[in-house]
Design an enzyme around this catalytic site. Structure first.
Site, PDB file in Angstrom:
ATOM      1  CB  SER A 146      41.816  39.338  28.562  1.00 11.49           C
ATOM      2  OG  SER A 146      41.533  38.736  29.796  1.00 11.49           O
ATOM      3  CE  LYS A 172      39.029  40.969  31.243  1.00 13.87           C
ATOM      4  NZ  LYS A 172      37.670  40.993  30.658  1.00 13.87           N
ATOM      5  CE  LYS A 174      39.644  36.910  32.379  1.00 14.40           C
ATOM      6  NZ  LYS A 174      38.170  37.021  32.376  1.00 14.40           N
ATOM      7  CG  ASP A 199      37.168  40.065  34.384  1.00 15.59           C
ATOM      8  OD1 ASP A 199      36.296  40.115  35.281  1.00 15.59           O
ATOM      9  OD2 ASP A 199      37.000  39.464  33.304  1.00 15.59           O
ATOM     10  CD  GLU A 224      35.259  42.432  32.725  1.00 13.39           C
ATOM     11  OE1 GLU A 224      36.415  42.778  32.398  1.00 13.39           O
ATOM     12  OE2 GLU A 224      34.602  41.604  32.099  1.00 13.39           O
ATOM     13  CG  ASP A 249      31.515  39.943  31.800  1.00 12.85           C
ATOM     14  OD1 ASP A 249      30.591  39.564  31.065  1.00 12.85           O
ATOM     15  OD2 ASP A 249      32.639  39.405  31.772  1.00 12.85           O
ATOM     16  CE  LYS A 273      32.834  38.454  28.296  1.00 15.20           C
ATOM     17  NZ  LYS A 273      33.144  37.773  29.569  1.00 15.20           N
ATOM     18  N   GLY A 301      34.764  39.131  25.094  1.00 15.21           N
ATOM     19  CA  GLY A 301      34.852  37.941  24.256  1.00 15.21           C
ATOM     20  C   GLY A 301      34.749  36.673  25.078  1.00 15.21           C
TER      21      GLY A 301
HETATM   22 MG    MG Z   1      34.714  39.485  32.480  1.00 18.00          MG
END
Ligand code: MG
Length: 384
Positions: A146, A172, A174, A199, A224, A249, A273, A301
């Site tokens: 990520s 991934k 953000k 995400d 996400e 998520d 998670k 995570g």
């Molecule tokens: Mg997330």
């Protein structure tokens, strides 16, 4: 199953310097904070757990302050002295306290570790006992990486190249409003074949549906949590407007939340998670639901230390975890971590499940002590 009787539980609040601070749509923290749980049985077996809370109520409403308070005053007293031979007893014992999933998870995880060690087995194999028939550990977790919000597209591409060279196969990014479609387009243009996902950490509203639909041309694995952190309904209105699969998520805090989201077709992929859903007992129920509904599943995570990371790698090694997980190698986060050996990326973008009993990694007492001292010096809100 040989039972454990819980003799004592010690809470260690820690702060670890991050190798690379992770910036998301809610900001940046200078340290990784956590409460490390040390559970000792009457036979002297030590089980470890982690409440991966932050100092501020950003990702989760829980913080270092709430976790220490609720663990110390309410949750720990419910477990000390109890004899446990099935981890499902833990959520039942903690039921009188509402909420606080990260705090509850830390205790449950310590019980799982102590039970596995008491029965001379790896945690991954203990999980498999409670998973559906035939679901044995694959002995590794398939993982991706990520990447937080960077100052420029060039900076982002430089980090992506570094991660790909390190062997990560799924990237991934953000995103947040103003840092989304153009970024994804530029990355896709530079890397046409890379497995890419975004995400949003709840940074959008349903009014952004047409904007987000521009992402459909970019062959993304998923987007996400685009909408509200506790929303399911509006995601069910968004998904039909997108070809890109919506992954939930933050919104899925229990198996019942997932049942509702499935009923409403609010998601096509789940990021589980284990801490967010109060622990591995609830996670296993969600795991079974994903199998029943053919829902692609991966494990996310919370920047866990080696304690939490090891347990998540064990869980992510179960075979119905079908997509790459957000559990990266130790050197990506901490140098050094509080546990040994470090998790090192292996072939095919995997992290091997350690061979030892329980979580399979050893807490280093000297480093744990240093991390506690660092927390005492740093602690921005003066929670003891
Ligand atoms: Mg997330």
């Amino acid at each position: 199953m040989r039972p454990i009787t819980i003799q004592s539980i010690i809470l260690h609040p820690v702060a670890l310097p991050l190798v690379e601070p992770l910036k998301t749509s809610f900001g940046e923290e200078p340290y990784k904070a956590a409460v490390i749980v040390e559970l000792t049985t009457d036979k002297g077996v030590v089980g470890w757990g982690e409440a991966s809370v932050e100092t501020r109520p950003g990702y989760s409403p829980e913080t270092m302050g709430t976790a220490l308070h609720v663990l110390r005053e309410f949750l720990v007293p419910l477990l000390v002295g109890q004899t446990i031979d099935n981890p499902a007893q833990v959520p039942a014992l903690l039921r009188s306290v509402r909420g606080h999933p990260l705090a509850k998870h830390s205790l449950e995880a310590a019980v799982w570790d102590a039970l596995a060690k008491t029965n001379d087995m790896r945690l991954a194999d203990l999980f498999a006992i409670y998973a559906p028939e035939g679901h044995q550990s694959r002995n590794c977790a398939v993982v991706g990486v990520s990447i937080g919000i960077q100052p420029t597209v060039e900076d982002t591409l430089a980090i992506i190249h570094k991660r790909l060279e390190q062997g990560y196969r799924r990237i991934k990014l953000k995103i947040k409003p103003g840092w989304d479609v153009e970024l994804a387009r530029a990355v896709r243009a530079a890397l046409p074949d890379v497995t890419l996902m975004l995400d949003a950490n709840s940074a959008y509203t349903l009014d952004d549906a047409a904007h987000l639909a521009q992402l459909d041309a970019l062959n993304l694995l998923m987007i996400e949590q685009p909408l509200g952190h506790d929303d399911i309904y509006q995601h069910s209105k968004l998904q039909p407007q997108l070809k890109t699969p919506v992954c939930l998520d933050e919104s899925i805090k229990s198996a019942d939340d997932l049942r509702l989201a499935l009923e409403l077709s609010a998601l096509r992929i789940l990021n589980l998670k284990p801490a967010r859903v109060s622990g591995y007992v609830e996670s296993l129920e969600i795991y079974r639901l994903c199998i029943e509904h053919d829902l692609p599943l991966w494990i996310g995570g919370l920047l866990e230390t080696g304690v939490g990371r090891a347990a998540n790698v064990a869980f992510a090694s179960l075979p119905a975890v079908t997509l790459p997980c957000d559990i990266s190698a130790t050197d990506r986060y901490f140098n050094p971590d509080i546990t040994e050996p470090p998790f090192v990326l292996a072939e095919n973008s995997t992290l091997p499940v350690p061979n030892g009993t329980g979580i399979g990694v050893e807490v280093q007492r000297d480093r744990l002590q240093q991390a506690v001292q660092r927390w005492q010096q740093y602690n921005p809100y003066q929670h003891s």
